[in-house]
Design an enzyme around this catalytic site. Structure first.
Site, PDB file in Angstrom:
ATOM      1  N   LYS A 112      64.929  46.787  15.236  1.00 14.04           N
ATOM      2  CA  LYS A 112      65.896  45.728  13.730  1.00 14.04           C
ATOM      3  C   LYS A 112      65.275  46.133  12.830  1.00 14.04           C
ATOM      4  O   LYS A 112      66.791  46.349  12.056  1.00 14.04           O
ATOM      5  CB  LYS A 112      66.075  44.160  14.386  1.00 14.04           C
ATOM      6  CG  LYS A 112      66.535  43.692  15.716  1.00 14.04           C
ATOM      7  CD  LYS A 112      66.030  42.169  15.205  1.00 14.04           C
ATOM      8  CE  LYS A 112      67.223  41.813  16.833  1.00 14.04           C
ATOM      9  NZ  LYS A 112      66.847  42.300  18.055  1.00 14.04           N
TER      10      LYS A 112
HETATM   11  C1  LIG Z   1      67.411  42.114  18.899  1.00 17.99           C
HETATM   12  C2  LIG Z   1      66.794  43.209  20.057  1.00 17.99           C
HETATM   13  C3  LIG Z   1      67.606  43.528  21.563  1.00 17.99           C
HETATM   14  C4  LIG Z   1      69.301  43.601  21.333  1.00 17.99           C
HETATM   15  O1  LIG Z   1      69.800  44.015  20.318  1.00 17.99           O
HETATM   16  P1  LIG Z   1      71.131  43.232  20.437  1.00 17.99           P
HETATM   17  O2  LIG Z   1      71.671  43.899  18.450  1.00 17.99           O
HETATM   18  O3  LIG Z   1      71.173  41.951  19.602  1.00 17.99           O
HETATM   19  O4  LIG Z   1      71.770  43.623  21.072  1.00 17.99           O
HETATM   20  C5  LIG Z   1      66.973  44.780  22.336  1.00 17.99           C
HETATM   21  N1  LIG Z   1      65.890  43.883  22.194  1.00 17.99           N
HETATM   22  C6  LIG Z   1      64.649  44.285  22.122  1.00 17.99           C
HETATM   23  C7  LIG Z   1      63.158  44.348  21.354  1.00 17.99           C
HETATM   24  C8  LIG Z   1      64.719  43.133  20.414  1.00 17.99           C
HETATM   25  O5  LIG Z   1      64.344  42.814  19.167  1.00 17.99           O
END
Ligand SMILES: *Cc1c(COP(=O)(O)O)cnc(C)c1O
Length: 493
Positions: A112
């Site tokens: 993120k």
């Molecule tokens: C948020 C997240 C995801 C999922 O990503 P999306 O964009 O919501 O599909 C997968 N792995 C981790 C570690 C995350 O923080």
């Protein structure tokens, strides 16, 4: 380049306004009116660039109101010494037919950061362009990763404040420590008695409180959110798909022009959608492998065309994918159908009945580009341990889900073309589950878990996690759900 809503394509607005608004007034999500193609020539240029240059070139195509100097300042602030790897999003390829795209070298050790290090700068510039004079306070309810990544992104960004609520019983030890030790003069973190839904519902009520909004307005503040429906969060994610492809070619993993596959651990459908957008812009990709955990609503949707959230919710060891409503899917439905009325009807059914079924034509188009599978916690742990013993690469639990589904895809289809596994978190972020997958029955808790994993893996934890124990706990306050408003008030007035 203007932006339209997935639920009303007749009205268009500029990029700065789309980023300022986040969600469209009709409840839809913003998208550019059309995609920009990256030519073979540009792909050649991108191959020679560093990550910041790649980001400025690609994001600039969708941000005509932003000058080159502004874009430079955004990417320099977002992708610099806050990352512990000079390549920012390195591709790890050591032979064989799979490579890892590591998206966890930012300040919070999860993917993120790739977007949330950019969004605050895009947002403050957008606010200025829209003539907004008030300060913006980002309000977040988090079950873990998003809250910390938003805190790191907005900490000490002028003209902003950020307030994060997390459920007292609902985040991992490491995640809690990461948040309560957050630095920055404009941040506040507060625990809420209860689970994630309690925190989330409390935040929703605050967003809907007109009287409070008026009160904050009088003090020069307004509230906004940092969740993944904002175009300013999706756009930076398109960049690393191009970057990964360039690196694959540069490292000899793929031949220029050859189609490769990406396996993506998926929750809200933001990450994988950014990849699909890159494909629409001309990136040579065959399939996107959409990997879910036991919350397999997307697997069923991609395989059948029926989206049905009426099912049990599972708490898993890949918690960032524990999601029953994947908001960004709405964007895919619109981009393929180009029909706002059709998309509005699906979303209406989702709200009313928790379910919708897309047309056969739309489903067929989705199935061309996506393969979907899922695995449960037992299989996730087995995969994590297998890859560790086969290759010495230690994955986190989310990445392990993607690896497992990639293997399943290969067996099912016989397609062994180069595949990039999108690695979304450092294994040190989920120490307890990773240790357990490796057969360690961890008796310790909290920061000591990090030491255990370091000993077992023979590597060092990323600096931001390793140093947690020594940091002062700044935010130890907790409140009842109905006291959350008071926290907002005392933070902003
Ligand atoms: C948020 C997240 C995801 C999922 O990503 P999306 O964009 O919501 O599909 C997968 N792995 C981790 C570690 C995350 O923080």
């Amino acid at each position: 380049m203007n932006y339209i809503s997935t639920r009303n394509s007749r009205e268009s607005i500029g990029a700065a306004q789309a980023i300022t608004r986040g969600l469209a007034p009709d409840g839809g999500l913003y998208l550019p009116e059309h995609f920009v193609s990256i030519t073979a020539d540009e792909l050649g240029q991108l191959r020679k660039m560093n990550y910041r240059e790649r980001a400025a070139l690609i994001m600039g195509k969708y941000l005509p109101e932003f000058s080159d100097t502004e874009l430079q300042s955004v990417v320099n602030a977002a992708y610099g010494s806050n990352y512990d790897n000079a390549d920012i999003a390195p591709v790890l390829y050591e032979g064989g037919d799979a490579a890892f795209l590591e998206l966890f070298h930012g300040p919070t050790c999860a993917f993120k950061d790739m977007a949330l290090q950019v969004l605050p700068h895009l947002l403050t510039l957008s606010l200025k362009k829209c003539g907004e004079e008030r300060g913006v306070c980002i309000l977040v309810a988090t079950s873990g990763d998003t809250g910390k990544a938003a805190l790191e992104g907005f900490a000490d960004v002028p003209g902003t404040k950020i307030l994060v609520f997390y459920p007292q019983d609902g985040v991992s030890d490491v995640q809690r420590m990461q948040m309560i030790t957050q630095e920055g003069a404009n941040v506040c973190v507060c625990a809420v008695k209860g689970n994630f839904d309690d925190a989330q519902n409390g935040v929703k009520a605050i967003f809907g409180d007109q009287a409070l909004a008026k009160e904050l307005d009088a003090h020069g503040w307004f509230l906004s959110s940092a969740n993944s429906i904002n175009w300013g969060r999706l756009l930076p994610q398109v960049v690393y798909y191009f970057s990964a492809y360039c690196d694959c070619v540069n490292k000899g993993f793929a031949v220029l022009g050859e189609k490769i596959n990406f396996a993506v651990p998926t929750g809200n459908f933001g990450n994988i959608l950014a990849g699909w957008i890159a494909k629409q812009m001309g990136l040579p990709v065959n399939k996107f492998i959409c990997a879910s955990n036991a919350n397999n609503v997307l697997t069923d949707f991609i395989n059948t065309g029926v989206y049905d959230r009426n099912r049990a919710f599972h708490t898993t060891i890949s918690p960032s994918m524990d999601i029953l409503i994947s908001s960004n899917l709405e964007r895919l439905l619109f981009m393929i159908s180009r029909d706002d009325a059709e998309v509005s009807a699906y979303m209406h059914n989702l709200v009313e009945h928790g379910r919708y079924e897309v047309s056969a034509a739309l489903h067929a188009r989705i199935a061309e580009d996506f393969y979907a599978g899922f695995c449960d916690d037992v299989e996730t742990k087995r995969e994590l341990a297998a890859v560790w013993s086969e290759s010495g690469y230690l994955m986190d639990t989310h990445t392990a889900v993607a690896h497992k589904v990639m293997r399943e895809y290969r067996t099912a289809t016989g397609d062994f073309s180069p595949c990039v596994i999108v690695s979304t978190a450092s294994p040190y972020k989920f120490c307890e589950s990773v240790l357990s997958a490796l057969g360690e029955d961890a008796k310790v808790r909290g920061p000591a878990l990090i030491g255990r994993l370091e000993a077992l893996a023979g590597t060092n934890a990323p600096a931001p996690l390793g140093g947690l124990e020594a940091k002062p706990n700044r935010f130890t306050e907790w409140v009842q759900k109905d006291e959350m408003r008071d926290v907002v008030r005392s933070f902003l007035t």
